[in-house]
Design a protein around this motif. Sequence first.
Motif, PDB file in Angstrom:
ATOM      1  N   THR A   1       0.603  -0.750  -0.023  1.00 37.59           N
ATOM      2  CA  THR A   1       0.031  -0.021   0.200  1.00 37.59           C
ATOM      3  C   THR A   1       0.853   0.968   0.056  1.00 37.59           C
TER       4      THR A   1
ATOM      5  N   PRO B   1      -2.982  -4.027  -2.923  1.00 33.54           N
ATOM      6  CA  PRO B   1      -2.909  -3.469  -1.240  1.00 33.54           C
ATOM      7  C   PRO B   1      -3.928  -5.170  -0.795  1.00 33.54           C
TER       8      PRO B   1
ATOM      9  N   ASP C   1      -6.673  -2.100   3.924  1.00 32.40           N
ATOM     10  CA  ASP C   1      -5.941  -1.080   3.399  1.00 32.40           C
ATOM     11  C   ASP C   1      -6.509  -0.186   2.632  1.00 32.40           C
ATOM     12  N   LEU C   2      -7.661  -0.482   2.113  1.00 31.38           N
ATOM     13  CA  LEU C   2      -8.295   0.132   0.947  1.00 31.38           C
ATOM     14  C   LEU C   2      -9.509   1.424   1.006  1.00 31.38           C
TER      15      LEU C   2
ATOM     16  N   TYR D   1      -8.637   5.919  -2.260  1.00 32.15           N
ATOM     17  CA  TYR D   1      -7.505   5.265  -2.734  1.00 32.15           C
ATOM     18  C   TYR D   1      -7.565   5.162  -3.644  1.00 32.15           C
TER      19      TYR D   1
ATOM     20  N   THR E   1      -6.793  -6.310  -4.831  1.00 31.17           N
ATOM     21  CA  THR E   1      -7.189  -6.871  -3.725  1.00 31.17           C
ATOM     22  C   THR E   1      -7.098  -7.622  -2.737  1.00 31.17           C
TER      23      THR E   1
END
Length: 272
Positions: free
Chosen positions: A201, A219, A223-224, A228, A241
Amino acid sequence: MCRSSRTLIVAVLMTVLAALPVGPTAAARRDGIANVAHRGASAHAPENTIGAFRLAARMGADLFELDVRETRDHALVLMHDTTLARTTDVESVYPERAPWRVSDFTLKEIRRLDAGSWFGSAFKGARVPTLREALRAMRRTGLGLLLEIKAPHLYPGIERRTALELRRSWEGPLVVQSFDWDAMRAFHGLMPEVPVGLLGTPPAGELPGLASFAVQINPPYRDLTPGYVRAIHAHGMQVFTWTADDPVVMRRLAAYRVDGIITNRPDVLARL
């Protein structure tokens, strides 16, 4: 690579993925989200085995993902962990050779190992495949390939050997990824026609520089955020992802407009 070239590669890759003929018609595919089987259909079969990859094809995956490491004699084999202990019977076959690192064994020695019994008795006798064996077994199934090079710093020259094997043995959609971004920059120099993915990320401010050689930022799903994902798309790159197995999470990621979902359960994603 210029922005127009990167955009063309992304467009071609997604067009090919959308047209893949394998498996049932899936809402994920219609929505332009690639269904990526993590180490094969690894919720249902031992990971990184040819059986798991073939099962993923039957379950409606668009791509299968695998992990590449190198043996002591420089053979490319499929193994996620640095050691053989978790997914083979290496401790009983070679009890005196702890910690059982992949790089401490020859291919001939690894071929003695059972890579299926740990998962279930029905898979007894499954073997650790070489990269060549997996590619040749899967290249006419219609699935694309997401190949991860594991810990390239442990295996000097693995990028070049992987590129040579891909040229020799693979036909079809392909992305090569790693957590080692310098290794991916090097791989891009070896096979500039192959899309490169970066696991992790990176901060949004680093995306312009990474877009000079990478086509994907991949990532962990936790984390998304939608913002982003938009930032990555704004630089002409995709988002694949990992690793989402819960239908609720899959739907949320689809709402974020990710390009691919990496899952241990490709059957679940195909049914959504």
